[in-house]
Design a protein around this motif. Sequence first.
Motif, short mmCIF file in Angstrom:
data_model
loop_
_atom_site.label_atom_id
_atom_site.label_comp_id
_atom_site.label_asym_id
_atom_site.label_seq_id
_atom_site.Cartn_x
_atom_site.Cartn_y
_atom_site.Cartn_z
N PHE A 139 0.83 -1.21 0.00
CA PHE A 139 0.00 0.00 0.00
C PHE A 139 0.87 1.26 0.00
CE2 PHE A 139 -3.72 -2.55 1.40
CZ PHE A 139 -4.66 -2.01 0.54
N ARG A 140 1.98 1.22 0.72
CA ARG A 140 2.86 2.39 0.74
C ARG A 140 3.45 2.69 -0.63
NH1 ARG A 140 6.39 1.35 6.30
NH2 ARG A 140 4.68 1.73 7.77
N SER A 141 3.71 1.67 -1.40
CA SER A 141 4.37 1.86 -2.68
C SER A 141 3.42 2.25 -3.81
CB SER A 141 5.14 0.60 -3.08
OG SER A 141 4.24 -0.48 -3.30
N VAL A 142 2.12 2.14 -3.57
CA VAL A 142 1.16 2.40 -4.66
C VAL A 142 0.25 3.59 -4.36
CG1 VAL A 142 1.18 0.01 -5.43
CG2 VAL A 142 -0.53 0.75 -3.75
N VAL A 143 0.66 4.48 -3.48
CA VAL A 143 -0.20 5.62 -3.15
C VAL A 143 -0.55 6.46 -4.38
CG1 VAL A 143 -0.34 7.79 -1.88
CG2 VAL A 143 0.48 5.75 -0.73
N PRO A 144 0.42 6.88 -5.22
CA PRO A 144 0.05 7.70 -6.38
C PRO A 144 -0.90 7.00 -7.37
CG PRO A 144 2.39 7.90 -5.91
CD PRO A 144 1.88 6.78 -5.07
N PRO A 145 -0.60 5.78 -7.83
CA PRO A 145 -1.55 5.15 -8.75
C PRO A 145 -2.89 4.82 -8.10
CG PRO A 145 0.20 3.61 -8.16
CD PRO A 145 0.61 4.95 -7.66
#
Length: 215
Positions: A139-145
Motif C-alpha cells: 500500500f505504501r508503494s502504490v499511493v500515487p496510482p
Amino acid sequence: MGVIFDHLPIWGEAIRNTLILFFGGAVIALVLGTIVGAARVSPVPIARAVGTLYVNTIRNTPLTLVFFFFAFGYPQLGLPKLDFTLLGVVALGIYTATYVAEVLRSGIGTVPVGQAEAARAIGLPFGQVMTLVVLPQAFRSVVPPMMSVFIALLKNTTVAAGFSVAELGRIRAVMSEQGENALEVLLWVAAIFVALVLLLSWVQRSLENRWRVAR
C-alpha cells in the motif's frame, strides 16, 4: 453566484449524493480490490483463476453496462430492494475494485520475495503473510496510482446521472428546467470537481510524506 445561492437545496443534494457515491464506492472498491488483489497472487490456483476471471470480466465491461445491470437486472433477482443511489454505490465499487486489485498487485510485486519467504519460514499462513508483511508495504508503494484510481472513481460518479441519481452530473438538466444557463451550471460543476480532485491530491501528498518517513 446566484445560480448556486438561489438553488442551494438542489446543489446540496447533488453534492451530498456525489460524495455518497464516491465514499461508498471507494470503501467497497478498497475492500473488494484488496481481496481480489491478494487472490491474484495466491498460491491456490482456484483463487488465482477466480481473481483473474473477475478482473478481466468486469474491467473489460463498460461502466454504463454495469449500471444497467444493477438498474434493470438486480430487481429481477429477488434480492432486497435498494434505491438507485445505493445501487450506484455498489456498481461503482464493484467496477473500481478491479483497478484497485491490479494496482495493489503491482505493489505486491515491489515487496522483496525474501520477506514473504521469511514469514512463511516461521510458520505464518498465507493470510497472515499478506496482512502482516506484504500488504502494508504494498500500500505504501502504490499511493500515487491508487489515488489516480480514486480520482477516476470520483469522475465516474457522473455516470449515475443517467440512472435517475440526483448528483452533480445530473444537475445541469435539473437547473435548465429552472431556467438557468446550462453553460454556467456546467462551469460550476467543473469547478466543484476540480476542488475535490485538488483535495484528493493533497491527501495523496500527505500520505506519501507520512509513509515515506515511516519507512
